[in-house]
Design an enzyme around this catalytic site. Structure first.
Site, PDB file in Angstrom:
ATOM      1  N   GLY A  93       0.772  -5.508   0.676  1.00  0.00           N
ATOM      2  CA  GLY A  93      -0.198  -5.359  -0.457  1.00  0.00           C
ATOM      3  C   GLY A  93       0.493  -5.810  -1.929  1.00  0.00           C
ATOM      4  O   GLY A  93      -0.439  -6.629  -2.581  1.00  0.00           O
ATOM      5  N   GLU A 136       3.003  -6.113   7.574  1.00  0.00           N
ATOM      6  CA  GLU A 136       1.989  -5.077   8.090  1.00  0.00           C
ATOM      7  C   GLU A 136       2.286  -5.092   9.760  1.00  0.00           C
ATOM      8  O   GLU A 136       1.828  -3.850  10.318  1.00  0.00           O
ATOM      9  CB  GLU A 136       0.548  -5.639   7.573  1.00  0.00           C
ATOM     10  CG  GLU A 136       0.040  -5.140   6.287  1.00  0.00           C
ATOM     11  CD  GLU A 136       0.659  -6.299   5.052  1.00  0.00           C
ATOM     12  OE1 GLU A 136       1.606  -7.156   5.470  1.00  0.00           O
ATOM     13  OE2 GLU A 136       0.099  -6.172   4.121  1.00  0.00           O
ATOM     14  N   GLU A 138       0.347  -9.633  -1.567  1.00  0.00           N
ATOM     15  CA  GLU A 138      -1.055 -10.000  -1.729  1.00  0.00           C
ATOM     16  C   GLU A 138      -1.209 -10.007  -3.298  1.00  0.00           C
ATOM     17  O   GLU A 138      -2.051 -10.724  -3.721  1.00  0.00           O
ATOM     18  CB  GLU A 138      -1.841  -9.195  -0.874  1.00  0.00           C
ATOM     19  CG  GLU A 138      -1.672  -9.605   0.475  1.00  0.00           C
ATOM     20  CD  GLU A 138      -2.543  -8.624   1.394  1.00  0.00           C
ATOM     21  OE1 GLU A 138      -2.170  -7.344   1.345  1.00  0.00           O
ATOM     22  OE2 GLU A 138      -2.991  -9.198   2.417  1.00  0.00           O
ATOM     23  N   ALA A 191       0.860  -1.150   0.000  1.00  0.00           N
ATOM     24  CA  ALA A 191       0.158   0.074   0.059  1.00  0.00           C
ATOM     25  C   ALA A 191       0.733   1.253   0.089  1.00  0.00           C
ATOM     26  O   ALA A 191       1.968   1.280   0.750  1.00  0.00           O
ATOM     27  CB  ALA A 191      -0.922  -0.233   1.221  1.00  0.00           C
TER      28      ALA A 191
END
Ligand SMILES: CC/C=C\CC(=O)SCCNC(=O)CCNC(=O)[C@H](O)C(C)(C)COP(=O)(O)OP(=O)(O)OC[C@H]1O[C@@H](n2cnc3c(N)ncnc32)[C@H](O)[C@@H]1OP(=O)(O)O
Length: 636
Positions: A100, A123, A103, A61
């Site tokens: 992210g 995270e 992911e 992110a």
């Protein structure tokens, strides 16, 4: 923010371009979504490669956007769509794939990493958890313990370790993007199903659903018309609300015009209150109410929520088979009946699945998705995905009486009633309050159906025993007095009114107990809190071990989720299986052996073979139990 080009005439190459680390800013997410749309719709494109500019796949992110409100397309649906796409997608990982970004790589069907690449879910170091599917996909890819270690430490791993763990398919010293393009070309002809980490099968999109129920009162009044004129009961109303509030058109089936009007008002009222609470407008236009089954002919899916009676449910499914299109999915909201027996009366057993909602259905989070032996993967995936859309915590379980939650409840309740028989009526809360809330007649009906009680059974021959094992008839005696719990204002406790929640001890129950004990010569004795806890909770966990052995639940964590979200198990204890592991499996085994020796006529206290096996293997932690379980349900 992402470059889109066609290479080798048929591979769509999507290059993230957001320096310095190609973080997933709103503009990048938007560009990925657009590029994927182009790639999937262009017939020239047979495969897709996603990579990052300047030797970095994606740093996660964009932390520069953390301070402001979320803009642009949300990440989770974008990632789900990439995974669900019908063209193979290969991640070419150079530099970093973090948070992210990792992911994003996990939703690609293949992952090629450069030897110097680093991957991880950092995270936790930012005080958050991976929220874009990492906590689901990584355990499915590499197992719970390895995934937990990565998620909870936030550790970066090398490409070599990622290969060893099974996260990446190939490590290369060359340009990862070029290798990935060649790899993508070879992947074109291969099936994608097994490459989707989150979902072995693509769920169907559900746009319209029907909810049908028959209230208990209607059961006798309309016996001739069963299946033709169902009506919407408490569960049906809750399910209809759950569906409508997530944008699915709902046809709610009622049995007659008067009930239709009552049902309509109640559902509309529930939806309006819900919308007000959430500050949105109520989606009333999605609702239709009918008394005609013919109106169900075009729906994608039916959720049957009729009274819990096998013959009645069979009739309903036979009628539905005649009315609905051959592709319509049939879901049964049953708390324990045989889903396969229902599937057997339809013309589409592979399209039948159980959806066990918990009452009140629009409030309770848990949904057991019951996989019958003939339910297809697509049917199960659709029920799971629909549950997700409805905001439910979903657990896929196997088909057996009571499934997971209610099957485990039986030994737990049995122990509580045996304790009641033997000693002090000392529970301030617990089993008896819960039973009053659920309705005592529910269990009574099940016991009658299974021949444990009722007019055909001689209670004294032999007394306090049924089907070769100990049986406590006190719950039957309570029900015979019309005491069905909160709804009748009387049950194990007394309440100020019908439907009241303020439970007070009832002297009449005390008298009933004293009379009963003196009739059978039972000398009440004090029972320690420890014995109460051990007998109830260890019997509960013991059944959980049996459920794991039988392949009815895929993992102990699933059982814990069911008990935390559906049965009010105290959160801080982690669920019955985790609790057993915290107490120590050796101690649980020793106590069960002790209690079984004292009560040899109670088979539920006999330690399960899996518990014994785990203790013999040195009592591994919960996440390792799966390695010791032979039977795995094919769908779970
Ligand atoms: C639904 C939400 C989805 C997911 C959640 C997340 O993804 S949370 C974010 C997870 N990602 C991270 O925590 C990565 C943090 N970054 C790092 O660990 C390091 O920066 C990295 C990528 C390993 C590179 O380390 P290196 O030592 O080589 O360089 P440096 O740390 O100096 O960073 C270089 C510049 O990049 C900027 N940057 C790094 N990560 C991000 C990011 N995620 N978003 C935006 N910018 C990032 C960093 O600030 C440096 O910028 P500069 O202007 O040079 O100071």
């Amino acid at each position: 923010m992402a470059r889109y080009e066609l290479v080798k005439r048929s591979v769509a190459l999507i290059t993230l371009t957001n320096p310095p680390v190609n973080a997933l800013s709103s503009a990048v997410r938007h560009a990925i979504a657009k590029s994927m749309e182009c790639a999937l719709s262009d017939p020239k494109v047979t495969a897709v490669v996603i990579c990052g500019e300047n030797g970095s796949f994606c740093g996660g992110a964009d932390i520069r956007e953390f301070a402001g409100p979320l803009k642009g397309p949300p990440l989770v649906p974008l990632l789900d769509a990439i995974e669900a796409g019908e063209k193979p997608v290969v991640a070419a990982i150079e530099g970093v794939a973090l948070g992210g970004g990792f992911e994003l790589a996990l939703v690609c069907h293949y992952r090629i990493a450069h030897s110097k690449a680093r991957l991880g879910l950092p995270e936790v170091t930012l005080g958050i958890l991976p929220a874009a599917g990492g906590t689901q996909r990584l355990p499915r890819l590499i197992g719970i313990s390895a995934a937990l270690e990565l998620i909870t430490t936030g550790r970066h791993i090398s490409a070599q370790e990622a290969l060893k763990l099974g996260i990446v398919d190939q490590v290369t010293e060359q340009n990862a993007c070029e290798v990935a393009v060649e790899f993508a070309l070879r992947a074109v002809a291969k099936p994608l199903l097994s490459r989707r980490v989150s979902m072995p099968c693509k769920p169907r999109e559900i746009r319209s659903a029907a909810v049908m129920g028959i209230k208990r009162e209607c059961l006798h009044g309309h016996e001739q018309d069963l299946g033709m004129v169902p009506s919407l009961g408490t569960m049906g109303r809750g399910i209809a609300v759950c569906l409508a509030r997530v944008g699915i058109s709902v046809i709610a089936v009622e049995s007659e015009n008067k009930l239709l009007e009552t049902g309509r008002q109640m559902v509309i009222g529930m939806l309006e209150r819900d919308a007000k609470r959430r500050g949105v407008s109520a989606s009333l236009n999605l609702l239709k109410f009918t008394i005609s089954l013919q109106d169900l002919k075009d729906v994608n899916l039916v959720i049957e929520a009729v009274f819990e009676d096998m013959a009645l449910k069979k009739r309903v499914f036979q009628e539905l088979s005649k009315v609905c299109r051959p592709a319509t999915l049939f879901c049964t909201n049953t708390s324990g009946l045989d889903v396969d027996a229902l599937a057997g009366v339809t013309d589409r057993p592979h399209l039948v699945v159980g959806m066990h909602f918990f009452s009140p259905a629009h409030v309770m989070k848990l949904l057991e998705v019951v996989c019958g032996p003939r339910s297809s993967s697509e049917t199960i995936a659709t029920a799971m995905s629909l549950g997700k859309r409805m905001g439910k915590v979903r657990v896929a379980v196997g088909n057996c009486p009571g499934f997971v939650g209610n099957r485990m409840l039986k030994p737990y309740i049995d122990q509580a009633t045996f304790l009641l028989e033997e000693g002090d009526f000392g529970f301030a809360m617990g089993v008896f309050r819960m039973s009053d809330l659920a309705g005592l007649d529910v269990g009574w009906r099940v016991w009658k159906e299974s021949g444990l009680t009722g007019s055909d059974v001689d209670p004294e021959n032999p007394p306090r025993r049924r089907q070769g094992r100990r049986y406590c008839p006190i719950p039957d005696m309570v029900c015979e007095k019309g005491r069905f719990g909160q709804k009748t204002g009387r049950g194990w406790y007394m309440y100020d009114k019908r439907g009241g929640t303020n439970a007070k001890p009832d002297p009449l129950i005390q008298i009933l107990l004293e009379t009963y004990r003196s009739k059978y010569g039972i000398q009440p004795h004090n029972i320690s809190n420890q014995e109460i806890i051990e007998r109830c909770l260890f019997a509960l966990a013991n059944e959980g071990f049996r459920i794991l052995e039988d392949g009815i639940a895929a993992r102990p964590e699933d059982i814990d989720v069911i008990y935390l979200f559906g049965y009010g198990f105290p959160r801080h204890r982690g669920g019955p299986m985790f609790y057993a592991s915290m107490v120590g499996l050796e101690r649980v085994l020793e106590r069960l052996e002790h209690y079984h020796q004292a009560h040899p006529d109670v088979p539920h206290l006999k330690p399960s073979p899996l518990l014994k096996k785990l203790v013999a293997c040195g009592s591994p932690p919960v996440q390792k139990w799966r390695e010791h379980i032979k039977t795995m349900h094919s769908h779970l």
